[in-house]
Design an enzyme around this catalytic site. Structure first.
Site, short mmCIF file in Angstrom:
data_model
loop_
_atom_site.label_atom_id
_atom_site.label_comp_id
_atom_site.label_asym_id
_atom_site.label_seq_id
_atom_site.Cartn_x
_atom_site.Cartn_y
_atom_site.Cartn_z
N GLY A 47 0.79 -1.23 0.00
CA GLY A 47 0.00 0.00 0.00
C GLY A 47 0.82 1.28 0.00
O GLY A 47 0.38 2.31 -0.52
N ASP A 107 -5.44 2.46 10.26
CA ASP A 107 -6.86 2.13 10.43
C ASP A 107 -7.10 1.62 11.84
O ASP A 107 -7.38 2.39 12.75
CB ASP A 107 -7.27 1.14 9.34
CG ASP A 107 -8.75 0.79 9.39
OD1 ASP A 107 -9.48 1.46 10.12
OD2 ASP A 107 -9.18 -0.14 8.70
N LYS A 135 -7.32 7.24 9.79
CA LYS A 135 -8.76 7.24 10.01
C LYS A 135 -9.02 7.55 11.48
O LYS A 135 -8.15 7.38 12.32
CB LYS A 135 -9.35 5.87 9.64
CG LYS A 135 -9.24 5.58 8.16
CD LYS A 135 -10.04 4.36 7.79
CE LYS A 135 -9.78 3.98 6.34
NZ LYS A 135 -10.46 2.72 5.97
N PHE A 154 -13.86 3.42 3.37
CA PHE A 154 -12.89 2.61 2.65
C PHE A 154 -12.46 3.35 1.39
O PHE A 154 -13.28 3.71 0.57
CB PHE A 154 -13.46 1.23 2.30
CG PHE A 154 -12.39 0.28 1.89
CD1 PHE A 154 -11.61 -0.36 2.84
CD2 PHE A 154 -12.12 0.05 0.54
CE1 PHE A 154 -10.58 -1.21 2.46
CE2 PHE A 154 -11.10 -0.80 0.16
CZ PHE A 154 -10.33 -1.44 1.12
N VAL A 155 -11.16 3.62 1.28
CA VAL A 155 -10.66 4.41 0.14
C VAL A 155 -9.64 3.60 -0.66
O VAL A 155 -9.02 2.66 -0.16
CB VAL A 155 -10.02 5.73 0.62
CG1 VAL A 155 -11.06 6.68 1.17
CG2 VAL A 155 -8.92 5.49 1.65
N ASP A 161 -5.49 -0.30 -2.11
CA ASP A 161 -6.21 -1.24 -2.98
C ASP A 161 -7.50 -1.73 -2.37
O ASP A 161 -7.74 -1.61 -1.17
CB ASP A 161 -5.33 -2.47 -3.24
CG ASP A 161 -5.25 -3.36 -2.00
OD1 ASP A 161 -4.94 -2.85 -0.91
OD2 ASP A 161 -5.54 -4.57 -2.11
N ARG A 167 -4.76 0.39 -7.20
CA ARG A 167 -3.58 1.04 -6.63
C ARG A 167 -3.06 2.14 -7.55
O ARG A 167 -2.40 3.08 -7.13
CB ARG A 167 -2.45 0.02 -6.40
CG ARG A 167 -2.76 -1.02 -5.35
CD ARG A 167 -1.47 -1.72 -4.93
NE ARG A 167 -1.70 -2.99 -4.24
CZ ARG A 167 -1.93 -3.09 -2.94
NH1 ARG A 167 -1.99 -2.03 -2.19
NH2 ARG A 167 -2.11 -4.28 -2.39
P1 IMP Z 1 -4.35 -1.36 10.44
O1 IMP Z 1 -3.36 -2.39 10.88
O2 IMP Z 1 -5.77 -1.76 10.71
O3 IMP Z 1 -4.04 0.04 10.89
O4 IMP Z 1 -4.37 -1.42 8.88
C1 IMP Z 1 -3.57 -0.75 8.05
C2 IMP Z 1 -3.63 -1.45 6.71
O5 IMP Z 1 -4.97 -1.81 6.35
C3 IMP Z 1 -3.19 -0.53 5.63
O6 IMP Z 1 -1.80 -0.64 5.41
C4 IMP Z 1 -4.00 -0.98 4.44
O7 IMP Z 1 -3.33 -2.00 3.76
C5 IMP Z 1 -5.26 -1.55 5.00
N1 IMP Z 1 -6.39 -0.59 4.92
C6 IMP Z 1 -7.03 0.00 5.95
N2 IMP Z 1 -7.99 0.83 5.53
C7 IMP Z 1 -7.95 0.79 4.18
C8 IMP Z 1 -8.70 1.47 3.15
O8 IMP Z 1 -9.59 2.30 3.38
N3 IMP Z 1 -8.36 1.16 1.87
C9 IMP Z 1 -7.39 0.27 1.55
N4 IMP Z 1 -6.66 -0.37 2.48
C10 IMP Z 1 -6.94 -0.12 3.80
MG MG Z 2 -1.18 -2.12 3.84
#
Ligand code: IMP
Ligand code: MG
Length: 187
Positions: A47, A107, A135, A154-155, A161, A167
């Protein structure tokens, strides 16, 4: 605009402008750090690939790049409390180095907090994190550098992606709700 997208949340010009100002902040802080130890940047694949490529070209300092992978997502929702699987972390090289983690979006915060713990446990001199998007879902996760605070939507685009797609979209965009339920067009 791609047929599967419903709106642009952050356009490419705003992204470019913010990436440059983030790099200015980073350069100022990291220049001081590299005087006491090597800097290793850990971009979280896949990402962060577009963000990292743009950001690093505005960072005229010495650093190594060691990409890491974090797996947790299957579609737009997470499995609650399941730890993220980290791959590609070379703990040996982090010992005695300054570490900067670069990710696309914060996230749940699990990716960043786990990676930060791993780097600290490996004996990094310092650990900081930089994300393009944050977020409102994880207000307590520490993150030193944030490009944009966004709502819990969700973006995709600019490296982000949905099931490996979108992407390459140059802006940060919101998917049509039907895509999340019925799948991408042409799939
Ligand atoms: P976390 O561990 O929940 O903070 O997740 C982070 C990872 O979740 C990011 O590196 C993304 O790969 C994925 N992710 C979280 N939200 C989104 C979104 O809105 N779009 C796409 N990927 C997301
Ligand atoms: Mg990621």
């Amino acid at each position: 605009m791609h047929d599967d997208l419903s709106a642009i949340l952050i356009d490419r010009d705003s992204i470019a402008e913010r990436v440059e100002s983030l790099a200015t902040e980073l350069e100022r802080d990291l220049r001081v750090k590299v005087e006491s130890g090597d800097l290793i940047v850990l971009p979280v694949m896949t990402g962060s690939v577009v963000f990292m490529a743009d950001l690093m070209r505005h960072l005229p300092i010495r650093f190594r790049i060691e990409p890491v992978r974090a797996r947790s997502y299957v579609g737009p929702t997470t499995v609650a409390n399941q730890p993220v699987q980290l791959e590609g972390v070379d703990e040996e090289s982090l010992r005695g180095s300054h570490v900067l983690i670069v990710d696309d979006v914060l996230d749940s915060g699990r990716t960043l907090s786990q990676l930060r713990s791993v780097a600290e446990a490996a004996g990094a001199l310092s650990v900081a994190a930089c994300v393009l998007l944050r977020k409102e879902t994880a207000p307590d996760t520490p993150c030193e550098y944030v490009g944009f605070d966004i709502p819990d939507e969700f973006v995709v685009g600019y490296g982000l992606d949905y099931n490996g797609l979108y992407r390459n979209v140059p802006d940060i965009a919101v998917l049509r709700p039907e895509v999340l339920t019925e799948g991408p067009a042409g799939a």
